[in-house]
Write an enzyme that holds these catalytic residues in place. Structure first.
Site, PDB file in Angstrom:
ATOM      1  N   GLY A 402       0.762  -1.342  -0.119  1.00  0.00           N
ATOM      2  CA  GLY A 402       0.054   0.137  -0.450  1.00  0.00           C
ATOM      3  C   GLY A 402       0.671   1.280   0.208  1.00  0.00           C
ATOM      4  N   GLY A 405       3.224   0.966   2.653  1.00  0.00           N
ATOM      5  CA  GLY A 405       4.220  -0.130   3.553  1.00  0.00           C
ATOM      6  C   GLY A 405       3.332  -0.983   2.489  1.00  0.00           C
ATOM      7  N   LYS A 424       2.870  -5.385   8.626  1.00  0.00           N
ATOM      8  CA  LYS A 424       2.777  -3.886   7.797  1.00  0.00           C
ATOM      9  C   LYS A 424       3.869  -3.255   8.657  1.00  0.00           C
ATOM     10  CE  LYS A 424       0.309  -0.536   5.933  1.00  0.00           C
ATOM     11  NZ  LYS A 424      -1.001   0.283   4.950  1.00  0.00           N
ATOM     12  N   ASP A 521      -8.843   6.323   5.251  1.00  0.00           N
ATOM     13  CA  ASP A 521      -8.087   5.646   3.497  1.00  0.00           C
ATOM     14  C   ASP A 521      -9.042   4.602   3.510  1.00  0.00           C
ATOM     15  OD1 ASP A 521      -6.828   5.458   1.137  1.00  0.00           O
ATOM     16  OD2 ASP A 521      -4.768   4.010   2.281  1.00  0.00           O
TER      17      ASP A 521
END
Length: 682
Positions: A402, A405, A424, A521
């Site tokens: 994304g 990262g 992540k 987001d």
């Protein structure tokens, strides 16, 4: 409070302005109606009267139908009906004071059908009630002041006919005329003490390799199993070929062979039962036939997960009875019992002493080390970079990438227990806060627990390294489900359920957390699907990490092009309404199974989905959005209208997430939205 049990509220002119009989829960009493469009909901248990697992609806087509909760009014989900459909839209279910259970015409109070004849004589010592019970059966009870309540009538004799009686991935069978719940092959109970939660897979799901499934799985067959689950594939073939076809099919989890037909199914499986005499039903009506004997094939993995779960039953087995035949035998039993009790008490005393001494020493060591050792059990995990590097095998298997990262698959071990995680690795985040502030912030995020949010399990903060550890989601993202052209689009009911799942997750972040969290987001790539295809929002902690002020703040542009609210570009304070805008775009994408921006279309008006959707809404041509797909037109209009309200230019015009959920559920009426002038790509 009237003698009938009705709680009535009057105004100053003695006019009724509210009465409890108009809002039944799981029961109607003598003299009470269940009017058209209203429902009874079963309780969770005999002691917990929250909304349970079943509902009984007086439908507008005149049919009284029982369904599991969280299902639409479809015949495939119905398990009992009064078979009075198609006659009048003004039927009521009515229980009179003599115990007659009737379907009446609301217009002229004429009796259309008697479900139970009851008595014609009224008695002030007898009270009647009709209840949708915990087990999903609709029963009529009579209560006398001097005796226990008795069942006068019940809709269903065999409880295995109740759909979803045993929960996901399990089946119902009769033993001495009592229903029992067992897990299907390849699964174990999620909680043996609560069998209604269903079962989950007890083996490791391997990567799909077409034609090579037999190296990872075996097929287990069971006879006389029947199911009402809709198959995704049905064809005529021999029994052996049906078993082999499921084994080699990456999507297939089970197959049902009946009358020369092979029907392939996917998890979760809902409506399995083992009883060859059950009648076939369509929309709650008997078809006149009985279910033919069939054979079910289940794909079971060769790599199992350790499990010691036992199979519960609805009725516990009888306790053994000790029969004594003489005084000598009684004395022997007393002596042995006293000896055993003395030995047990002595053992417990010694064990308690040593356990207490061990715990005191352990607690002293923990105090010397400066920690209580208990915090780790109840707070977010803090991992070292070395631990995460080892868990991900050097960040070897990348799941996705994304704007902040990449995400890697990893495995954490606690003793012999293995847990899959998604790690992540934040690469583009500038963290200005110090170490203490970052850790405190992560612990606040770790307190967010909701069934529609991906759980944040822990974090790593060493130097400039920032990593977040999430629960692993096995079925990919919503973007994979919606936009893969080579595979079939999800069914309409499944898409409606996903839209509600996402809305409830955002509602939790906005209004039900200790501190409101702005996601920033919301997009299909950040909505992941679990083992049971429930939608869960991921990366919900990123906004908290970047913006300490959760309610209203100035910040740089965050998010993904095409899902950004207009205020991001206007240098105005950001609120939770930016998530509402993004959800509106996602909702339209879920409805239409396409991206908001699509250039390879024949009609230029269809390039921007939000603009095209408004044009179809104004022209009353919403069918164009879903093509030839069969959908509920009223529900389609409701979803598109909510989406158009969410993408309004002005944040003040957008509804709150609570209002969005109420509108999607049909509880709140929806007005016509103005033209969303911001319905164009950012």
């Amino acid at each position: 409070m009237t003698d009938s049990g009705n709680f009535v509220l009057y105004n100053k002119d003695s006019v009724v302005i509210w009465e409890s009989f108009s809002f039944p829960t799981d029961t109607i009493l003598g003299g009470q109606n269940l009017s058209t469009g209203h429902e009874l909901f079963s309780s969770v248990s005999q002691t917990n009267h929250s909304t349970g697992r079943f509902r009984l609806k007086m439908q507008s087509d005149g049919n009284l139908v029982a369904y599991p909760v969280n299902t639409l009014d479809w015949g495939i989900d119905a398990y009992w009906a009064s078979n009075s459909w198609g006659r009048s839209p003004n039927y009521n279910l009515y229980l009179n004071n003599t115990g007659k259970l009737l379907l009446i015409n609301n217009t002229n109070s004429a009796t259309i059908r008697e479900l139970f004849r009851g008595s014609s004589i009224y008695s002030n010592t007898v009270i009647h009630r009709a209840t949708l019970d915990v087990d999903g059966n609709f029963r009529l009870y009579s209560h006398k002041f001097d005796t226990k309540p008795s069942v006068e009538w019940q809709a269903i004799q065999n409880l295995c006919e109740v759909k979803n009686f045993c929960g996901f991935n399990s089946y119902c069978t009769l033993n001495d005329n009592q229903p029992y719940c067992n897990c299907l092959p390849g699964s174990d109970f999620i909680d043996p003490e609560h069998w209604s939660l269903g079962c989950e897979r007890n083996f490791t799901k391997e990567k799909c390799k077409v034609g090579k499934e037999n190296s990872f799985y075996n097929i287990t067959a069971m006879d006389n199993l029947n199911s009402d689950d809709p198959p995704y594939f049905k064809a005529s073939m021999p029994k052996e070929e049906c078993s082999k076809s499921c084994l080699e099919d990456c999507v297939c989890d089970a197959a049902l062979f009946q009358s020369g037909n092979c029907m392939k199914l996917k998890l979760p499986l809902r409506y399995f039962r083992r009883d060859t005499a059950l009648p076939l039903r369509y929309f709650g009506r008997d078809t006149g036939d009985t279910a033919l004997p069939s054979t079910a094939f289940f794909k079971v993995g060769t790599t199992s997960i350790e499990s010691n779960k036992t199979i519960p039953t609805l009725i516990p087995p009888p306790s053994p009875v000790v029969v004594t035949t003489s005084k000598k035998a009684v004395m022997l039993i007393l002596v042995l019992s006293l000896g055993f009790i003395t030995y047990s008490c002595s053992s417990l005393a010694f064990s308690g002493y040593f356990i207490f001494k061990f715990r005191v020493l352990k607690y002293r060591r923990l105090l010397e080390a400066g920690t209580s050792g208990l915090i780790e059990e109840f707070t977010l995990g803090s991992y070292s970079y070395r631990e995460i590097h080892k868990a991900t095998n050097g960040f070897k298997e990348e799941l996705g990438k994304g704007s902040f990262g990449a995400v890697y698959k990893g495995t954490l071990y606690k003793g012999k227990i293995k847990k899959l995680v998604a790690v992540k690795r934040l690469e583009k985040v500038q963290v200005d806060e110090g170490e203490t502030e970052f850790r405190a912030e992560m612990r606040v995020i770790g307190k967010t627990h909701h069934k529609n949010l991906v759980r944040l399990l822990g974090y790593c903060a060493e130097g400039m390294k920032r990593l977040l550890v999430y629960e692993y989601m096995s079925n990919g993202s919503l973007a994979d489900l919606l936009f893969r052209a080579e595979e079939r689009r999800p069914e309409w009911n499944e898409r409606v359920r996903i839209a509600l799942d996402v809305a409830r997750g955002i509602l939790y972040l906005h209004e039900e957390c200790e501190t409101p969290i702005i996601h920033c987001d919301i997009k299909p790539q950040n909505i992941l699907m679990d083992d049971f295809w429930n939608a869960k929002i991921s990366d919900f902690g990123l906004a908290k990490l970047l913006m300490p002020d959760q309610t209203r703040t100035f910040t740089g542009v965050r998010g993904t092009r095409g899902y950004l609210a207009p205020e991001w570009q206007k240098n105005t304070p950001i609120s939770v309404k930016v998530d509402i805008y993004s959800y509106g775009i996602v909702l339209l994408e879920i409805v239409c199974c396409r991206r908001n921006m699509k250039v390879d279309v024949s009609n230029p008006e269809e390039v921007v989905l939000s603009a095209w959707a408004y044009k179809c809404f104004v022209a009353r041509e919403l069918d164009k959005l879903v093509g030839d797909e069969e959908v509920d037109k009223k529900l389609l209009e409701r979803l598109v209208t909510v989406g158009l309200w969410c993408i309004q230019d002005e944040p003040a015009l957008r509804p709150s997430m609570k209002c969005v959920v109420l509108m999607l559920e049909g509880i709140t009426d929806i007005s016509i939205p103005p033209c969303p002038t911001a319905a164009s790509p950012m």
